[in-house]
Write an enzyme that holds these catalytic residues in place. Structure first.
Site, PDB file in Angstrom:
ATOM      1  N   LYS A 179      48.567  30.200  22.366  1.00 25.68           N
ATOM      2  CA  LYS A 179      49.511  31.306  22.345  1.00 25.68           C
ATOM      3  C   LYS A 179      48.677  32.587  22.430  1.00 25.68           C
ATOM      4  O   LYS A 179      48.113  33.048  21.440  1.00 25.68           O
ATOM      5  CB  LYS A 179      50.345  31.267  21.052  1.00 25.68           C
ATOM      6  CG  LYS A 179      51.451  32.298  21.037  1.00 25.68           C
ATOM      7  CD  LYS A 179      50.906  33.569  20.393  1.00 25.68           C
ATOM      8  CE  LYS A 179      51.815  34.728  20.424  1.00 25.68           C
ATOM      9  NZ  LYS A 179      51.545  35.685  21.487  1.00 25.68           N
ATOM     10  N   GLY A 232      42.486  38.019  15.296  1.00 25.39           N
ATOM     11  CA  GLY A 232      43.383  39.167  15.410  1.00 25.39           C
ATOM     12  C   GLY A 232      43.280  40.028  14.160  1.00 25.39           C
ATOM     13  O   GLY A 232      42.248  40.046  13.484  1.00 25.39           O
ATOM     14  N   SER A 233      44.359  40.706  13.857  1.00 24.99           N
ATOM     15  CA  SER A 233      44.338  41.662  12.744  1.00 24.99           C
ATOM     16  C   SER A 233      44.404  40.945  11.385  1.00 24.99           C
ATOM     17  O   SER A 233      44.879  39.809  11.301  1.00 24.99           O
ATOM     18  CB  SER A 233      45.528  42.610  12.869  1.00 24.99           C
ATOM     19  OG  SER A 233      46.728  41.864  12.804  1.00 24.99           O
ATOM     20  N   ASN A 234      43.997  41.649  10.347  1.00 21.49           N
ATOM     21  CA  ASN A 234      44.032  41.076   8.996  1.00 21.49           C
ATOM     22  C   ASN A 234      45.446  40.777   8.531  1.00 21.49           C
ATOM     23  O   ASN A 234      45.707  39.756   7.916  1.00 21.49           O
ATOM     24  CB  ASN A 234      43.393  42.051   8.005  1.00 21.49           C
ATOM     25  CG  ASN A 234      41.912  41.971   8.085  1.00 21.49           C
ATOM     26  OD1 ASN A 234      41.363  42.169   9.160  1.00 21.49           O
ATOM     27  ND2 ASN A 234      41.249  41.648   7.005  1.00 21.49           N
ATOM     28  N   VAL A 236      48.179  40.037  10.250  1.00 18.43           N
ATOM     29  CA  VAL A 236      48.750  38.828  10.844  1.00 18.43           C
ATOM     30  C   VAL A 236      47.964  37.598  10.404  1.00 18.43           C
ATOM     31  O   VAL A 236      48.547  36.554  10.071  1.00 18.43           O
ATOM     32  CB  VAL A 236      48.791  38.941  12.393  1.00 18.43           C
ATOM     33  CG1 VAL A 236      49.251  37.634  13.012  1.00 18.43           C
ATOM     34  CG2 VAL A 236      49.696  40.080  12.823  1.00 18.43           C
ATOM     35  N   GLY A 237      46.649  37.727  10.354  1.00 13.85           N
ATOM     36  CA  GLY A 237      45.808  36.581   9.975  1.00 13.85           C
ATOM     37  C   GLY A 237      46.208  36.006   8.622  1.00 13.85           C
ATOM     38  O   GLY A 237      46.284  34.785   8.446  1.00 13.85           O
ATOM     39  N   GLU A 254      39.451  34.873  12.193  1.00 12.80           N
ATOM     40  CA  GLU A 254      38.454  35.926  12.448  1.00 12.80           C
ATOM     41  C   GLU A 254      39.222  37.216  12.653  1.00 12.80           C
ATOM     42  O   GLU A 254      40.101  37.282  13.504  1.00 12.80           O
ATOM     43  CB  GLU A 254      37.585  35.596  13.660  1.00 12.80           C
ATOM     44  CG  GLU A 254      36.596  34.468  13.411  1.00 12.80           C
ATOM     45  CD  GLU A 254      35.690  34.660  12.205  1.00 12.80           C
ATOM     46  OE1 GLU A 254      35.416  35.819  11.826  1.00 12.80           O
ATOM     47  OE2 GLU A 254      35.268  33.650  11.611  1.00 12.80           O
ATOM     48  N   CYS A 288      35.959  43.767  17.864  1.00 11.83           N
ATOM     49  CA  CYS A 288      35.892  43.573  16.413  1.00 11.83           C
ATOM     50  C   CYS A 288      34.510  43.933  15.897  1.00 11.83           C
ATOM     51  O   CYS A 288      34.342  44.278  14.739  1.00 11.83           O
ATOM     52  CB  CYS A 288      36.229  42.131  16.061  1.00 11.83           C
ATOM     53  SG  CYS A 288      35.171  40.962  16.907  1.00 11.83           S
ATOM     54  N   GLU A 390      40.119  50.002   9.666  1.00 10.15           N
ATOM     55  CA  GLU A 390      39.764  49.671  11.049  1.00 10.15           C
ATOM     56  C   GLU A 390      40.652  50.478  12.000  1.00 10.15           C
ATOM     57  O   GLU A 390      41.874  50.403  11.934  1.00 10.15           O
ATOM     58  CB  GLU A 390      39.965  48.173  11.315  1.00 10.15           C
ATOM     59  CG  GLU A 390      39.476  47.773  12.694  1.00 10.15           C
ATOM     60  CD  GLU A 390      39.802  46.337  13.073  1.00 10.15           C
ATOM     61  OE1 GLU A 390      40.923  45.884  12.795  1.00 10.15           O
ATOM     62  OE2 GLU A 390      38.925  45.675  13.643  1.00 10.15           O
TER      63      GLU A 390
HETATM   64  N1  NAD Z   1      36.728  38.917  14.159  1.00  8.62           N
HETATM   65  C1  NAD Z   1      36.909  38.659  15.436  1.00  8.62           C
HETATM   66  O1  NAD Z   1      36.291  37.765  16.016  1.00  8.62           O
HETATM   67  C2  NAD Z   1      37.900  39.479  16.234  1.00  8.62           C
HETATM   68  C3  NAD Z   1      37.830  39.446  17.617  1.00  8.62           C
HETATM   69  C4  NAD Z   1      38.759  40.188  18.345  1.00  8.62           C
HETATM   70  C5  NAD Z   1      39.737  40.941  17.710  1.00  8.62           C
HETATM   71  N2  NAD Z   1      39.770  40.943  16.356  1.00  8.62           N
HETATM   72  C6  NAD Z   1      40.778  41.752  15.659  1.00  8.62           C
HETATM   73  O2  NAD Z   1      42.020  41.676  16.352  1.00  8.62           O
HETATM   74  C7  NAD Z   1      42.759  42.870  16.169  1.00  8.62           C
HETATM   75  C8  NAD Z   1      43.273  43.361  17.501  1.00  8.62           C
HETATM   76  O3  NAD Z   1      43.932  42.353  18.202  1.00  8.62           O
HETATM   77  P1  NAD Z   1      45.533  42.231  18.240  1.00  8.62           P
HETATM   78  O4  NAD Z   1      46.159  43.586  18.178  1.00  8.62           O
HETATM   79  O5  NAD Z   1      45.880  41.327  19.366  1.00  8.62           O
HETATM   80  O6  NAD Z   1      45.826  41.509  16.844  1.00  8.62           O
HETATM   81  P2  NAD Z   1      47.223  40.951  16.280  1.00  8.62           P
HETATM   82  O7  NAD Z   1      46.930  40.418  14.936  1.00  8.62           O
HETATM   83  O8  NAD Z   1      48.301  41.923  16.431  1.00  8.62           O
HETATM   84  O9  NAD Z   1      47.578  39.743  17.275  1.00  8.62           O
HETATM   85  C9  NAD Z   1      46.730  38.635  17.431  1.00  8.62           C
HETATM   86  C10 NAD Z   1      47.560  37.452  17.905  1.00  8.62           C
HETATM   87  O10 NAD Z   1      48.479  37.091  16.872  1.00  8.62           O
HETATM   88  C11 NAD Z   1      49.797  37.013  17.424  1.00  8.62           C
HETATM   89  N3  NAD Z   1      50.764  37.310  16.361  1.00  8.62           N
HETATM   90  C12 NAD Z   1      51.385  38.478  16.073  1.00  8.62           C
HETATM   91  N4  NAD Z   1      52.225  38.325  15.016  1.00  8.62           N
HETATM   92  C13 NAD Z   1      52.114  37.044  14.617  1.00  8.62           C
HETATM   93  C14 NAD Z   1      52.681  36.278  13.555  1.00  8.62           C
HETATM   94  N5  NAD Z   1      53.566  36.800  12.687  1.00  8.62           N
HETATM   95  N6  NAD Z   1      52.305  34.989  13.422  1.00  8.62           N
HETATM   96  C15 NAD Z   1      51.403  34.436  14.249  1.00  8.62           C
HETATM   97  N7  NAD Z   1      50.832  35.104  15.283  1.00  8.62           N
HETATM   98  C16 NAD Z   1      51.180  36.388  15.466  1.00  8.62           C
HETATM   99  C17 NAD Z   1      49.772  38.017  18.549  1.00  8.62           C
HETATM  100  O11 NAD Z   1      50.835  37.781  19.449  1.00  8.62           O
HETATM  101  C18 NAD Z   1      48.401  37.744  19.134  1.00  8.62           C
HETATM  102  O12 NAD Z   1      48.440  36.597  19.966  1.00  8.62           O
HETATM  103  C19 NAD Z   1      41.793  43.812  15.478  1.00  8.62           C
HETATM  104  O13 NAD Z   1      42.074  43.857  14.100  1.00  8.62           O
HETATM  105  C20 NAD Z   1      40.442  43.180  15.701  1.00  8.62           C
HETATM  106  O14 NAD Z   1      39.445  43.500  14.760  1.00  8.62           O
HETATM  107  C21 NAD Z   1      38.881  40.242  15.610  1.00  8.62           C
HETATM  108  O1  DO4 Z   2      36.103  41.380  19.428  1.00 14.09           O
HETATM  109  C1  DO4 Z   2      35.394  40.506  18.970  1.00 14.09           C
HETATM  110  C2  DO4 Z   2      34.341  39.796  19.728  1.00 14.09           C
HETATM  111  C3  DO4 Z   2      33.156  40.665  19.934  1.00 14.09           C
HETATM  112  C4  DO4 Z   2      32.219  40.141  20.941  1.00 14.09           C
HETATM  113  O2  DO4 Z   2      32.439  39.102  21.532  1.00 14.09           O
HETATM  114  C5  DO4 Z   2      31.012  40.892  21.217  1.00 14.09           C
HETATM  115  O3  DO4 Z   2      30.708  41.867  20.524  1.00 14.09           O
HETATM  116  O4  DO4 Z   2      30.293  40.502  22.170  1.00 14.09           O
END
Ligand code: NAD
Ligand code: DO4
Length: 488
Positions: A179, A232-234, A236-237, A254, A288, A390
């Site tokens: 997804k 993704g975001s904290n 949602v995670g 993550e 991230c 963030e």
């Molecule tokens: N640590 C890492 O490896 C890493 C890498 C990339 C991005 N990120 C983080 O991701 C964030 C940005 O990405 P984003 O805006 O796509 O994040 P997001 O949390 O909004 O969405 C991530 C995914 O979760 C899905 N989602 C949304 N609501 C949901 C729910 N209730 N239940 C399950 N899934 C749901 C989204 O559709 C998307 O596919 C930033 O906080 C960034 O730091 C972290």
């Molecule tokens: O957004 C997270 C992944 C970061 C990454 O892959 C990089 O810094 O290369």
């Protein structure tokens, strides 16, 4: 080759492409030009998800029994298909989320390398022989797949992140329901086309696009999904983790970062400035691992600041498909709004906006997109919101430290712990930094961003569920250890 715009992309379930039962689609827009529709993607329902999970569950019975080398062959084929479509898929990525074409090509090449790396994992050791207290018995460990794995991915690395989750899931014998983020669902569909063309059996990889609250949450809650890997975001995670925990499924998260770079008194300032700009502003700060806090030891604060501000003047903002563009737009309207509101917040908190603006970037080529100039704040104190939360955009907060020891303490003054870097020539400083910095990735004389596929990646504190992705570390999430005791 120009890509075909405005096409409708379908879900991929049980080896076939088809529309959602909802009959509804959503347009995926180019953030550099919102009049451009990159494509239409399915707005899926719970029923679509159920069919995908059922097909993954069914396929898992034979997929887990294939030899790892045979699964590896299919990953090699998927890598070859992706390679043959590198430019097209990279262009789609640039048009869907805005990063420059050069970065998008680099990321797609990374996806290819990840597939090849995990193909080899199919022939590596998966267990140990452990002496039993019974001298006539043989005791050993092996590993078994989880079963069906749900992959929930963000938009910022729309090829690399799905691939670094799917490739290890598949090689260790799991089947997958992906997804992707809705913003980059066209790129995800093209990625899944590569797996389909490689000849993976029906049901082994499935794609269901749609809203996070419905499809993502549905995946996390689904009783037949055995593991959930989320980036993704904290906010949602944590929801995903709670849903998985409630039904005893394995999960991996993550999430965000607030990554510091420390500039020590003996740093090579030109290299440090380049690393700050590249680490903080490439991909418009939407990594991230992006640098967001620049902690500078007093002796070199003014000199560093001067060189940084001078160099920023050279940054060109524009459509990522234009060869002269260094920095593209924010990936969507909400990102732009968030970035601008944090710039406003910084001013209200009393920080000094030394570069950038509280309004969106202006220029003849910028009117149709979500463009913002890089922003640099001085006079930032560690407890300000711009130094703690963030932002996920091109905003740098400069923080002054009285000593190297204070710089380390400031770097740790955050709830996140993803990546961190230091510029110094002093081996003692390097060792202190490596020892004392609370982050999953620490980098010396290098920018905070930059992840190597063969090494473990993940964070500490609120950045992660404390598991690791990538490299051989991925086996820990995507398999369970089974201890075997054999007596003749
Ligand atoms: N640590 C890492 O490896 C890493 C890498 C990339 C991005 N990120 C983080 O991701 C964030 C940005 O990405 P984003 O805006 O796509 O994040 P997001 O949390 O909004 O969405 C991530 C995914 O979760 C899905 N989602 C949304 N609501 C949901 C729910 N209730 N239940 C399950 N899934 C749901 C989204 O559709 C998307 O596919 C930033 O906080 C960034 O730091 C972290
Ligand atoms: O957004 C997270 C992944 C970061 C990454 O892959 C990089 O810094 O290369």
């Amino acid at each position: 080759m120009a890509i075909e715009l405005g096409k409708t992309y379908l879900n991929y379930i049980d080896g076939g492409w088809g529309p959602s039962r909802s009959g509804n689609t959503a347009a995926s827009l180019n953030p550099a030009n919102i009049n451009e529709i990159v494509g239409y993607v399915q707005l899926s329902t719970k029923e679509d998800l159920d069919r995908a999970v059922a097909s993954a569950k069914d396929a898992s019975k034979s997929w887990r029994r294939l030899a790892g080398s045979a699964r590896g062959e299919l990953l090699i084929k998927a890598a070859a298909v992706l390679e043959s479509r590198l430019e097209e898929i990279a262009e789609t990525m640039t048009r869907e989320m805005g990063k420059t074409f050069a970065e998008a090509k680099g990321e797609t090449a990374r996806g290819i390398a990840i597939l090849r790396y995990y193909a080899g994992e199919g022939m590596r050791r998966i267990g140990d022989v452990i002496p039993s207290t019974d001298s006539e018995a043989l005791m050993l460990t092996t590993r078994v797949p989880l079963g069906v794995v749900g992959v929930i991915s963000p938009w910022n690395f729309p090829v690399a992140i799905p691939v670094w989750k799917m490739a290890p899931a598949l090689i260790y014998g799991n089947t997958v329901v992906l997804k992707p983020a809705q913003e980059t669902a066209v790129t995800a569909a093209k990625l899944v086309e590569c797996f389909a063309e490689a000849g993976l059996p029906a049901g082994v990889v499935n794609l269901v696009t749609g809203s996070g609250a419905l499809v993502g949450q549905g995946l996390a809650e689904h009783p037949d999904v055995n593991g959930i890997t989320f980036t993704g975001s904290n906010q949602v995670g944590k929801r995903v983790a709670q849903a998985a925990l409630a039904r005893g499924a394995k999960y991996q998260l993550e999430m965000g970062g607030k990554n510091p770079i420390i500039i020590a008194a003996d740093a090579d300032l030109d290299l440090a400035v380049d690393a700050t700009i590249s680490g903080g502003l490439r991909s418009s700060g939407q990594k991230c691992t992006a640098t967001s806090r620049v902690i500078i030891v007093n002796e070199v604060y003014e000199a560093f600041k001067k060189r940084l501000l001078a160099k920023l003047e050279g940054i060109t903002i524009g459509n990522g498909m234009d060869a002269g563009t260094w920095m593209g737009p924010c990936a969507n309207e909400q990102q732009l709004t968030t970035v601008l509101s944090y710039i406003q917040q910084g001013l209200e908190e009393g920080a000094e906006l030394m570069f950038g603006s509280i309004s969106r970037a202006e220029g003849p080529q910028l009117t149709k997109g979500y463009f913002v100039k890089p922003a640099v704040f001085g006079n930032v104190s560690s407890r300000m919101r711009i130094a703690q939360e963030e932002i996920f955009g091109p905003v740098l907060a400069l923080i002054r430290a009285e000593s190297f020891e204070e710089a380390i303490a400031l770097a740790n003054d955050t709830e996140f712990g993803l990546s961190a870097s230091v510029f110094t020539q002093n081996i003692g400083n390097m060792l202190t930094f490596i020892q004392d910095l609370d982050a999953g990735l620490v980098r010396v004389n290098s920018e905070t961003a930059g992840v190597e596929l063969q090494a473990p990646f993940g964070g500490t504190k609120q950045s992660s569920s404390h598991s690791r992705e990538q490299g051989q570390a991925a086996i820990e999430f995507f398999t369970s250890i089974k201890t075997v005791f054999i007596k003749g």
